[in-house]
Design a protein around this motif. Structure first.
Motif, short mmCIF file in Angstrom:
data_model
loop_
_atom_site.label_atom_id
_atom_site.label_comp_id
_atom_site.label_asym_id
_atom_site.label_seq_id
_atom_site.Cartn_x
_atom_site.Cartn_y
_atom_site.Cartn_z
N LYS A 72 0.83 -1.21 0.00
CA LYS A 72 0.00 0.00 0.00
C LYS A 72 0.87 1.26 0.00
O LYS A 72 0.63 2.21 -0.75
CB LYS A 72 -0.90 -0.01 1.23
CG LYS A 72 -1.82 1.17 1.33
CD LYS A 72 -2.65 1.08 2.61
CE LYS A 72 -3.40 2.36 2.85
NZ LYS A 72 -4.06 2.37 4.16
N ASP A 73 1.89 1.28 0.85
CA ASP A 73 2.78 2.44 0.93
C ASP A 73 3.57 2.65 -0.36
O ASP A 73 3.83 3.79 -0.76
CB ASP A 73 3.74 2.31 2.12
CG ASP A 73 3.03 2.49 3.46
OD1 ASP A 73 1.88 2.97 3.48
OD2 ASP A 73 3.64 2.15 4.50
N LYS A 75 2.49 1.89 -3.39
CA LYS A 75 1.53 2.47 -4.33
C LYS A 75 1.31 3.95 -4.06
O LYS A 75 1.12 4.74 -4.98
CB LYS A 75 0.19 1.73 -4.25
CG LYS A 75 0.11 0.51 -5.11
CD LYS A 75 -1.31 -0.02 -5.10
CE LYS A 75 -1.45 -1.10 -6.13
NZ LYS A 75 -2.81 -1.64 -6.19
N ALA A 76 1.34 4.32 -2.78
CA ALA A 76 1.10 5.72 -2.40
C ALA A 76 2.35 6.58 -2.57
O ALA A 76 2.32 7.78 -2.32
CB ALA A 76 0.62 5.78 -0.95
N LYS A 78 5.19 6.41 -0.86
CA LYS A 78 5.81 6.77 0.42
C LYS A 78 7.25 6.28 0.54
O LYS A 78 7.94 6.64 1.48
CB LYS A 78 4.99 6.20 1.57
CG LYS A 78 3.63 6.87 1.73
CD LYS A 78 2.92 6.35 2.95
CE LYS A 78 1.58 7.06 3.11
NZ LYS A 78 0.86 6.57 4.30
#
Length: 92
Positions: A72-73, A75-76, A78
Protein backbone atom coordinates in the motif's frame (compact mmCIF):
# COMPACT_ATOMS: atom_id res chain seq x y z
CA UNK A 1 38.33 -34.14 13.36
CA UNK A 2 40.83 -31.52 14.44
CA UNK A 3 40.50 -31.09 18.21
CA UNK A 4 41.81 -27.96 19.90
CA UNK A 5 42.21 -26.61 23.37
CA UNK A 6 40.31 -23.36 24.02
CA UNK A 7 43.63 -21.52 24.17
CA UNK A 8 44.77 -22.82 20.77
CA UNK A 9 41.34 -22.17 19.23
CA UNK A 10 41.28 -18.61 20.60
CA UNK A 11 44.73 -17.80 19.26
CA UNK A 12 43.58 -18.22 15.64
CA UNK A 13 39.79 -18.36 15.86
CA UNK A 14 39.15 -16.77 12.47
CA UNK A 15 41.17 -19.44 10.68
CA UNK A 16 39.39 -22.25 12.54
CA UNK A 17 35.98 -20.73 11.78
CA UNK A 18 36.88 -20.49 8.08
CA UNK A 19 37.87 -24.15 8.07
CA UNK A 20 34.66 -25.17 9.84
CA UNK A 21 32.60 -23.07 7.41
CA UNK A 22 34.34 -24.89 4.55
CA UNK A 23 33.21 -28.23 5.97
CA UNK A 24 36.21 -29.34 8.00
CA UNK A 25 35.40 -30.99 11.34
CA UNK A 26 36.76 -28.78 14.11
CA UNK A 27 36.21 -29.46 17.81
CA UNK A 28 37.15 -27.54 20.93
CA UNK A 29 37.73 -29.40 24.18
CA UNK A 30 35.56 -28.15 27.03
CA UNK A 31 36.07 -30.20 30.17
CA UNK A 32 35.41 -33.80 29.18
CA UNK A 33 33.41 -32.83 26.07
CA UNK A 34 34.26 -31.83 22.53
CA UNK A 35 32.19 -28.91 21.23
CA UNK A 36 31.93 -28.97 17.43
CA UNK A 37 32.19 -25.88 15.25
CA UNK A 38 29.67 -26.23 12.45
CA UNK A 39 27.72 -23.82 10.28
CA UNK A 40 23.98 -23.75 10.94
CA UNK A 41 21.06 -22.27 9.04
CA UNK A 42 19.20 -19.58 10.94
CA UNK A 43 15.72 -18.45 9.94
CA UNK A 44 14.11 -15.27 11.11
CA UNK A 45 10.98 -17.27 12.01
CA UNK A 46 13.08 -19.45 14.29
CA UNK A 47 14.59 -16.35 15.89
CA UNK A 48 11.21 -14.70 16.43
CA UNK A 49 9.77 -17.81 18.00
CA UNK A 50 12.67 -18.30 20.38
CA UNK A 51 13.44 -14.66 21.19
CA UNK A 52 9.89 -13.28 21.47
CA UNK A 53 7.78 -16.38 22.10
CA UNK A 54 5.48 -15.82 19.12
CA UNK A 55 3.74 -18.73 17.47
CA UNK A 56 4.14 -19.57 13.79
CA UNK A 57 0.56 -18.44 13.20
CA UNK A 58 1.16 -15.06 14.91
CA UNK A 59 4.30 -14.54 12.84
CA UNK A 60 2.44 -15.49 9.65
CA UNK A 61 -0.35 -12.97 10.37
CA UNK A 62 2.21 -10.25 11.17
CA UNK A 63 4.10 -10.94 7.94
CA UNK A 64 0.89 -10.79 5.90
CA UNK A 65 -0.08 -7.45 7.53
CA UNK A 66 3.34 -5.94 6.93
CA UNK A 67 3.48 -7.15 3.32
CA UNK A 68 0.08 -5.54 2.70
CA UNK A 69 1.18 -2.28 4.37
CA UNK A 70 4.40 -2.14 2.34
CA UNK A 71 2.47 -2.79 -0.88
CA UNK A 72 0.00 0.00 0.00
CA UNK A 73 2.78 2.44 0.93
CA UNK A 74 4.66 1.70 -2.30
CA UNK A 75 1.53 2.47 -4.33
CA UNK A 76 1.10 5.72 -2.40
CA UNK A 77 4.69 6.73 -3.21
CA UNK A 78 5.81 6.77 0.42
CA UNK A 79 9.06 4.96 -0.34
CA UNK A 80 12.07 6.46 -2.05
CA UNK A 81 14.50 4.39 -4.06
CA UNK A 82 18.12 4.64 -2.91
CA UNK A 83 20.39 5.22 -5.88
CA UNK A 84 23.62 5.53 -3.95
CA UNK A 85 23.35 9.30 -3.36
CA UNK A 86 22.38 9.85 0.27
CA UNK A 87 22.04 13.62 -0.20
CA UNK A 88 19.47 13.10 -2.96
CA UNK A 89 17.57 10.61 -0.85
CA UNK A 90 17.33 13.01 2.09
CA UNK A 91 16.00 15.93 0.02
CA UNK A 92 12.37 16.73 0.64
Amino acid sequence: MTTLSPTKARSNLTAWLKKAAAGEDIGILFGDKVIALRPVEVESTDYAEKEYGVTKEELKRFTERMDAKIKKDRKAGKYKIYTGDIEELLKD
